[in-house]
Write a protein that holds these residues in place. Structure first.
Motif, PDB file in Angstrom:
ATOM      1  N   THR A   1       0.761  20.813  -7.943  1.00 18.33           N
ATOM      2  CA  THR A   1       0.005  19.942  -9.021  1.00 18.33           C
ATOM      3  C   THR A   1      -0.569  18.682  -8.178  1.00 18.33           C
ATOM      4  OG1 THR A   1       1.358  20.782 -10.868  1.00 18.33           O
ATOM      5  CG2 THR A   1      -0.168  19.082 -11.175  1.00 18.33           C
ATOM      6  N   ILE A   2       0.182  18.097  -7.598  1.00 16.83           N
ATOM      7  CA  ILE A   2      -0.280  16.828  -6.913  1.00 16.83           C
ATOM      8  C   ILE A   2      -1.233  17.072  -5.895  1.00 16.83           C
ATOM      9  CG2 ILE A   2       0.642  14.796  -5.372  1.00 16.83           C
ATOM     10  CD1 ILE A   2       3.132  14.908  -6.741  1.00 16.83           C
TER      11      ILE A   2
ATOM     12  N   LYS B   1      -7.824  11.002 -14.171  1.00 13.50           N
ATOM     13  CA  LYS B   1      -7.671  11.764 -15.312  1.00 13.50           C
ATOM     14  C   LYS B   1      -8.574  13.140 -15.090  1.00 13.50           C
ATOM     15  CE  LYS B   1      -6.109  13.504 -18.983  1.00 13.50           C
ATOM     16  NZ  LYS B   1      -4.757  14.021 -19.258  1.00 13.50           N
TER      17      LYS B   1
ATOM     18  N   LEU C   1      -0.692  12.314 -15.286  1.00 17.60           N
ATOM     19  CA  LEU C   1      -2.080  12.494 -15.896  1.00 17.60           C
ATOM     20  C   LEU C   1      -2.315  13.876 -16.022  1.00 17.60           C
ATOM     21  CD1 LEU C   1      -4.497  10.130 -14.121  1.00 17.60           C
ATOM     22  CD2 LEU C   1      -3.465   9.656 -16.453  1.00 17.60           C
ATOM     23  N   ASN C   2      -1.759  14.584 -15.150  1.00 16.36           N
ATOM     24  CA  ASN C   2      -1.837  16.234 -15.640  1.00 16.36           C
ATOM     25  C   ASN C   2      -1.047  16.778 -16.844  1.00 16.36           C
ATOM     26  OD1 ASN C   2      -0.319  18.990 -14.402  1.00 16.36           O
ATOM     27  ND2 ASN C   2      -2.326  18.931 -14.308  1.00 16.36           N
ATOM     28  N   ARG C   3      -0.302  15.943 -17.313  1.00 17.15           N
ATOM     29  CA  ARG C   3       0.486  16.289 -18.633  1.00 17.15           C
ATOM     30  C   ARG C   3       0.271  15.620 -19.798  1.00 17.15           C
ATOM     31  NH1 ARG C   3       6.219  17.153 -15.086  1.00 17.15           N
ATOM     32  NH2 ARG C   3       5.438  18.758 -13.568  1.00 17.15           N
TER      33      ARG C   3
ATOM     34  N   LEU D   1       1.480   2.347 -21.143  1.00 20.56           N
ATOM     35  CA  LEU D   1       2.978   2.187 -20.919  1.00 20.56           C
ATOM     36  C   LEU D   1       3.036   1.647 -19.565  1.00 20.56           C
ATOM     37  CD1 LEU D   1       4.382   5.781 -22.232  1.00 20.56           C
ATOM     38  CD2 LEU D   1       4.124   3.531 -23.232  1.00 20.56           C
TER      39      LEU D   1
ATOM     40  N   PHE E   1       2.192   1.833  -3.114  1.00 18.67           N
ATOM     41  CA  PHE E   1       0.928   2.417  -4.231  1.00 18.67           C
ATOM     42  C   PHE E   1       0.868   3.677  -4.139  1.00 18.67           C
ATOM     43  CE2 PHE E   1      -3.795   2.658  -5.275  1.00 18.67           C
ATOM     44  CZ  PHE E   1      -3.361   1.940  -6.757  1.00 18.67           C
TER      45      PHE E   1
ATOM     46  N   LEU F   1     -13.306  10.584 -22.080  1.00 18.67           N
ATOM     47  CA  LEU F   1     -12.623  11.914 -22.001  1.00 18.67           C
ATOM     48  C   LEU F   1     -12.222  12.716 -23.370  1.00 18.67           C
ATOM     49  CD1 LEU F   1      -9.845  10.071 -19.877  1.00 18.67           C
ATOM     50  CD2 LEU F   1     -11.424  11.574 -18.985  1.00 18.67           C
TER      51      LEU F   1
ATOM     52  N   LEU G   1       0.558   6.615  -6.841  1.00 17.81           N
ATOM     53  CA  LEU G   1      -0.399   7.394  -6.966  1.00 17.81           C
ATOM     54  C   LEU G   1      -0.178   8.957  -7.097  1.00 17.81           C
ATOM     55  CD1 LEU G   1      -3.254   6.643  -7.449  1.00 17.81           C
ATOM     56  CD2 LEU G   1      -3.874   7.187  -4.930  1.00 17.81           C
ATOM     57  N   ALA G   2       0.644   9.531  -6.382  1.00 21.29           N
ATOM     58  CA  ALA G   2       1.112  10.870  -6.239  1.00 21.29           C
ATOM     59  C   ALA G   2       1.708  11.134  -7.600  1.00 21.29           C
ATOM     60  CB  ALA G   2       1.850  11.085  -5.213  1.00 21.29           C
ATOM     61  N   THR G   3       2.931  10.337  -8.035  1.00 17.54           N
ATOM     62  CA  THR G   3       3.636  10.406  -9.361  1.00 17.54           C
ATOM     63  C   THR G   3       2.415  10.206 -10.517  1.00 17.54           C
ATOM     64  OG1 THR G   3       5.315   9.215  -8.193  1.00 17.54           O
ATOM     65  CG2 THR G   3       5.478   9.744 -10.388  1.00 17.54           C
ATOM     66  N   TRP G   4       1.524   9.311 -10.313  1.00 14.58           N
ATOM     67  CA  TRP G   4       0.675   9.082 -11.465  1.00 14.58           C
ATOM     68  C   TRP G   4      -0.198  10.326 -11.894  1.00 14.58           C
ATOM     69  CZ3 TRP G   4       0.467   6.433 -15.588  1.00 14.58           C
ATOM     70  CH2 TRP G   4      -0.609   6.173 -16.276  1.00 14.58           C
ATOM     71  N   MET G   5      -0.505  11.087 -10.833  1.00 14.15           N
ATOM     72  CA  MET G   5      -1.583  12.263 -10.950  1.00 14.15           C
ATOM     73  C   MET G   5      -0.684  13.503 -11.738  1.00 14.15           C
ATOM     74  SD  MET G   5      -4.021  11.584  -9.586  1.00 14.15           S
ATOM     75  CE  MET G   5      -5.204  13.047  -9.459  1.00 14.15           C
ATOM     76  N   LEU G   6       0.759  13.352 -11.401  1.00 12.91           N
ATOM     77  CA  LEU G   6       1.569  14.158 -12.364  1.00 12.91           C
ATOM     78  C   LEU G   6       1.624  13.932 -13.642  1.00 12.91           C
ATOM     79  CD1 LEU G   6       4.717  15.239 -10.402  1.00 12.91           C
ATOM     80  CD2 LEU G   6       3.131  16.928 -11.270  1.00 12.91           C
TER      81      LEU G   6
ATOM     82  N   VAL H   1       1.007  -1.414  -0.136  1.00 12.43           N
ATOM     83  CA  VAL H   1      -0.018  -0.144   0.155  1.00 12.43           C
ATOM     84  C   VAL H   1       0.892   0.987  -0.184  1.00 12.43           C
ATOM     85  CG1 VAL H   1      -1.692   1.094   1.332  1.00 12.43           C
ATOM     86  CG2 VAL H   1      -2.041  -1.121   1.088  1.00 12.43           C
TER      87      VAL H   1
ATOM     88  N   ALA I   1      -7.068  15.239 -12.470  1.00  6.94           N
ATOM     89  CA  ALA I   1      -5.743  15.957 -12.806  1.00  6.94           C
ATOM     90  C   ALA I   1      -5.724  16.880 -14.024  1.00  6.94           C
ATOM     91  CB  ALA I   1      -4.909  14.710 -13.571  1.00  6.94           C
TER      92      ALA I   1
ATOM     93  N   TYR J   1      -1.547   5.197 -20.038  1.00 10.22           N
ATOM     94  CA  TYR J   1      -2.155   3.838 -19.211  1.00 10.22           C
ATOM     95  C   TYR J   1      -1.167   2.582 -19.834  1.00 10.22           C
ATOM     96  CZ  TYR J   1      -4.865   0.386 -17.047  1.00 10.22           C
ATOM     97  OH  TYR J   1      -5.242  -0.783 -16.306  1.00 10.22           O
TER      98      TYR J   1
ATOM     99  N   LEU K   1      -4.696  10.010 -20.749  1.00  8.34           N
ATOM    100  CA  LEU K   1      -4.753   8.675 -20.036  1.00  8.34           C
ATOM    101  C   LEU K   1      -4.557   7.705 -20.996  1.00  8.34           C
ATOM    102  CD1 LEU K   1      -5.551   6.930 -17.671  1.00  8.34           C
ATOM    103  CD2 LEU K   1      -7.929   7.093 -18.261  1.00  8.34           C
TER     104      LEU K   1
ATOM    105  N   GLU L   1     -10.262  12.188 -25.800  1.00 12.75           N
ATOM    106  CA  GLU L   1      -8.759  12.481 -26.059  1.00 12.75           C
ATOM    107  C   GLU L   1      -8.424  12.115 -27.448  1.00 12.75           C
ATOM    108  OE1 GLU L   1      -6.601  11.554 -21.664  1.00 12.75           O
ATOM    109  OE2 GLU L   1      -6.970   9.965 -23.091  1.00 12.75           O
TER     110      GLU L   1
END
Lengths: 121, 143
Positions: free
Chosen positions: B60-61, B45, A69-71, A80, A58, B115, A62-67, A55, B48, A78, A74, B117
């Motif tokens: 951002t996070i 998504k 997805l921000n860029r 990758l 995980f 989405l 999750l925190a890195t994944w939000m970054l 966990v 974000a 995904y 999806l 996309e």
């Protein structure tokens, strides 16, 4: 897409380590000595130390994944994450010294080709 | 000696399935897991996306992590966690592993239709290669 590849690498590492913890924890026999297939309650399974460590990995993922997805989309990011399978196979072959069948290496090659097709743009 | 088939205690209808077969609960849990994965990732998504541009990584996070869409995404992921453990308990990893890859298809559908996309030819070809590769990785060596 290339900007987020280092972030995706962090995600992949966390997911790989987390999945190893989850799989090892979920499959370990229960302490009461019952047969492993017996359902000893999801809560008891979830509180095993290996699962809890999973966990933690995980949460970092999750925190890195939000970054990520921000860029990027999806739909592009995904797939990758399937490189997770490649990392597990490479890890079991090099670190654990397991013999990996040729068929599995072919599968790894297919996933890498697929990832390059998506991530190369 | 007795040629007549002995009647056992099998009174349940449709109980002729061999005991080693994967129970139907495993297939149901697998389907639920794939749906939760797709819904969760789509919500993340959307969360974000709601972040204003030009912020630092940590900002951002934290902003993305606190949006309502992300909370819905966490709910899906939190639900998926015990569901996936339930799948692994009832199903061999050699079956669960490639089946889980079906989320590649459902997430592609969500990416395009929810989405908006858009998808490229190389992206769809790449997902096809990944699915095929996942099948090969499981291989014949599994019992």
């Amino acid at each position: 897409m290339t900007r987020v590849l280092p972030l995706i690498l962090i995600c992949l590492t966390c997911v790989t380590l987390g999945q190893i913890c989850f799989r090892a924890g979920a499959r370990s026999p229960s302490s009461s000595g019952e047969s492993a297939g017996e359902d000893d309650g999801l809560l008891a399974t979830a509180m095993r130390p290996l699962i809890l460590l999973g966990v933690v990995f995980f949460a970092v993922h999750l925190a890195t994944w939000m970054l990520v997805l921000n860029r990027v989309d999806l739909g592009k990011a995904y797939p990758l994450m399937s490189l997770d399978y490649v990392m597990v196979t490479l890890g079991s072959a090099t670190i654990l010294g397991e013999r990996v069948q040729r068929r599995r290496w072919l599968g790894v090659a297919c996933i890498v080709v697929g990832a390059v097709l998506i991530g190369g743009n | 000696m007795n040629s007549e088939p002995t009647k056992t205690a099998q009174t349940e209808p449709g109980s002729g399935a061999p005991p080693r077969r994967v129970p139907w609960t495993a297939w149901t849990l697998m389907a639920v897991s794939i749906l939760l994965e797709t819904g969760g990732q789509t919500c993340l998504k959307l969360g974000a996306r709601a972040v204003q541009p030009g912020l630092s990584e940590l900002e951002t996070i934290s902003q993305a992590a606190g949006s309502l869409w992300s909370l819905a995404g966490y709910a899906c992921i939190a639900l998926q966690f015990p569901v996936w453990l339930g799948v692994l308990k009832r199903m061999e990893l050699s079956i669960a592993f490639p089946l889980g890859s079906l989320s590649q298809i459902t997430i592609l559908l969500a990416s395009v239709f929810v989405l908006r996309e858009g998808a490229t030819v190389s992206q769809v070809a790449g997902i096809g290669a990944i699915l095929f590769g996942s099948l090969l990785i499981v291989g014949d060596g599994a019992p």
